[in-house]
Design a protein around this motif. Structure first.
Motif, mmCIF file in Angstrom:
data_model
loop_
_atom_site.group_PDB
_atom_site.id
_atom_site.type_symbol
_atom_site.label_atom_id
_atom_site.label_comp_id
_atom_site.label_asym_id
_atom_site.label_seq_id
_atom_site.Cartn_x
_atom_site.Cartn_y
_atom_site.Cartn_z
ATOM 1 N N ARG A 72 12.380 60.999 39.833
ATOM 2 C CA ARG A 72 11.882 59.611 40.435
ATOM 3 C C ARG A 72 10.596 59.246 39.284
ATOM 4 O O ARG A 72 10.111 58.071 39.202
ATOM 5 C CB ARG A 72 11.370 59.606 41.740
ATOM 6 N N ALA A 73 10.066 60.422 38.730
ATOM 7 C CA ALA A 73 9.073 60.279 37.600
ATOM 8 C C ALA A 73 9.358 59.334 36.483
ATOM 9 O O ALA A 73 8.634 58.419 35.992
ATOM 10 C CB ALA A 73 8.289 61.500 37.350
ATOM 11 N N ALA A 74 10.517 59.665 35.772
ATOM 12 C CA ALA A 74 10.739 58.862 34.839
ATOM 13 C C ALA A 74 12.199 58.398 34.655
ATOM 14 O O ALA A 74 12.732 57.608 33.602
ATOM 15 C CB ALA A 74 10.714 59.978 33.560
ATOM 16 N N GLY A 75 12.952 58.415 35.696
ATOM 17 C CA GLY A 75 14.275 57.740 35.766
ATOM 18 C C GLY A 75 15.158 58.628 34.989
ATOM 19 O O GLY A 75 16.376 57.911 34.744
ATOM 20 N N HIS A 76 14.960 59.688 34.543
ATOM 21 C CA HIS A 76 16.248 60.642 33.840
ATOM 22 C C HIS A 76 17.126 60.759 35.092
ATOM 23 O O HIS A 76 17.077 61.174 36.108
ATOM 24 C CB HIS A 76 15.642 61.812 33.367
ATOM 25 N N MET B 130 13.917 73.216 45.150
ATOM 26 C CA MET B 130 14.718 74.094 43.848
ATOM 27 C C MET B 130 15.121 73.084 42.808
ATOM 28 O O MET B 130 15.738 73.527 41.851
ATOM 29 C CB MET B 130 15.860 74.886 44.670
ATOM 30 N N LEU B 131 15.293 71.742 43.191
ATOM 31 C CA LEU B 131 15.785 70.884 42.152
ATOM 32 C C LEU B 131 14.718 70.390 41.104
ATOM 33 O O LEU B 131 13.516 70.102 41.894
ATOM 34 C CB LEU B 131 16.438 69.769 42.713
ATOM 35 N N SER B 132 14.833 70.057 40.056
ATOM 36 C CA SER B 132 13.934 69.587 39.063
ATOM 37 C C SER B 132 14.960 69.038 38.035
ATOM 38 O O SER B 132 15.947 69.340 37.669
ATOM 39 C CB SER B 132 13.252 70.803 38.337
ATOM 40 N N CYS B 133 14.190 67.911 37.320
ATOM 41 C CA CYS B 133 14.895 67.437 36.121
ATOM 42 C C CYS B 133 14.809 68.201 34.901
ATOM 43 O O CYS B 133 13.865 68.747 34.599
ATOM 44 C CB CYS B 133 13.840 66.067 35.740
ATOM 45 N N ASP C 288 10.428 65.650 41.678
ATOM 46 C CA ASP C 288 10.652 64.738 42.639
ATOM 47 C C ASP C 288 12.020 64.225 42.208
ATOM 48 O O ASP C 288 12.253 63.171 41.441
ATOM 49 C CB ASP C 288 9.681 63.743 42.592
ATOM 50 N N VAL C 289 12.939 64.891 42.791
ATOM 51 C CA VAL C 289 14.546 64.372 42.505
ATOM 52 C C VAL C 289 15.341 63.834 43.619
ATOM 53 O O VAL C 289 15.059 64.463 44.856
ATOM 54 C CB VAL C 289 15.308 65.817 41.702
ATOM 55 N N ALA C 290 15.957 62.725 43.412
ATOM 56 C CA ALA C 290 16.889 62.330 44.650
ATOM 57 C C ALA C 290 18.051 61.915 44.046
ATOM 58 O O ALA C 290 18.422 62.046 42.933
ATOM 59 C CB ALA C 290 16.090 61.086 45.042
ATOM 60 N N LYS C 291 19.117 61.570 45.144
ATOM 61 C CA LYS C 291 20.407 61.284 44.667
ATOM 62 C C LYS C 291 20.420 59.814 44.102
ATOM 63 O O LYS C 291 19.406 59.035 44.654
ATOM 64 C CB LYS C 291 21.300 61.073 45.750
ATOM 65 N N ALA C 292 21.021 59.605 43.011
ATOM 66 C CA ALA C 292 21.244 58.272 42.580
ATOM 67 C C ALA C 292 22.569 57.387 42.799
ATOM 68 O O ALA C 292 23.222 58.112 43.422
ATOM 69 C CB ALA C 292 21.155 58.295 41.258
ATOM 70 N N VAL C 293 22.314 56.394 42.836
ATOM 71 C CA VAL C 293 23.556 55.403 43.232
ATOM 72 C C VAL C 293 24.487 55.695 42.432
ATOM 73 O O VAL C 293 24.470 55.764 41.062
ATOM 74 C CB VAL C 293 23.176 54.052 43.259
#
Length: 162
Positions: free
Chosen positions: A9-13, A33-36, A43-48
């Motif tokens: 969510r920080a940079a949209g990668h 445990m998840l990171s970009c 701050d990682v989430a599922k993307a569409v």
């Protein structure tokens, strides 16, 4: 295994994450445990994402329709990017210079290492030659200080030319 498209969510990668179940994803996300992999943000989430829906087992693929073939070759996809025009021009110039040099030199075949060494040590007259040498022979010549250079474009021995 489940593959999710994830996004920081920080940079949209965007990147993929493989999980055994959706609960496994949720557990790892809640535990931090998840990171970009690009910027390290946590701050990682599922993307569409588009679902990967397989064909039913009783369905056959559509038959390929016959289309007239063009005489031009089909381009092959490559992961290697094309060379810049300047590099192509430089390679072309080197290849032309090599061709001119070969015209004015004598083919000595697999006796290249012996002939080059003899000229270097003054055992025979100097002249431009070209031929074949094994990698070990080429290394030995270089270690002895014999001035040699590999050819950019491979040369077909005269007895094997069309």
């Amino acid at each position: 295994m489940i593959v999710f498209d994830l996004e920081c969510r920080a940079a949209g990668h965007r990147f993929e994450g493989w999980f055994s179940t959706n609960d496994d994803y949720e557990r790892q996300r809640a535990a931090g445990m998840l990171s970009c992999p690009v910027c390290g943000a946590d701050d990682v989430a599922k993307a569409v994402m588009a679902p990967n829906v397989g064909r039913k087992g009783n369905q056959l693929p559509e038959p390929a329709r016959a289309t007239p073939q063009a005489s031009a070759p089909i381009p092959v996809a490559s992961s290697v990017p094309p060379l810049p025009p300047e590099a192509v021009a430089m390679l072309r110039a080197v290849a032309l210079a090599q061709a001119e040099a070969i015209k004015s030199s004598r083919w000595v075949g697999d006796r290249f290492a012996d002939q080059a060494r003899a000229m270097h040590y003054g055992e025979r007259d100097h002249e431009p030659i070209h031929g074949q040498a094994t990698p070990a022979e080429a290394r030995e010549l270089i270690e002895e200080g014999v001035p040699v250079a590999p050819l950019l474009i491979p040369v077909v021995p005269p007895d094997q030319a069309n």
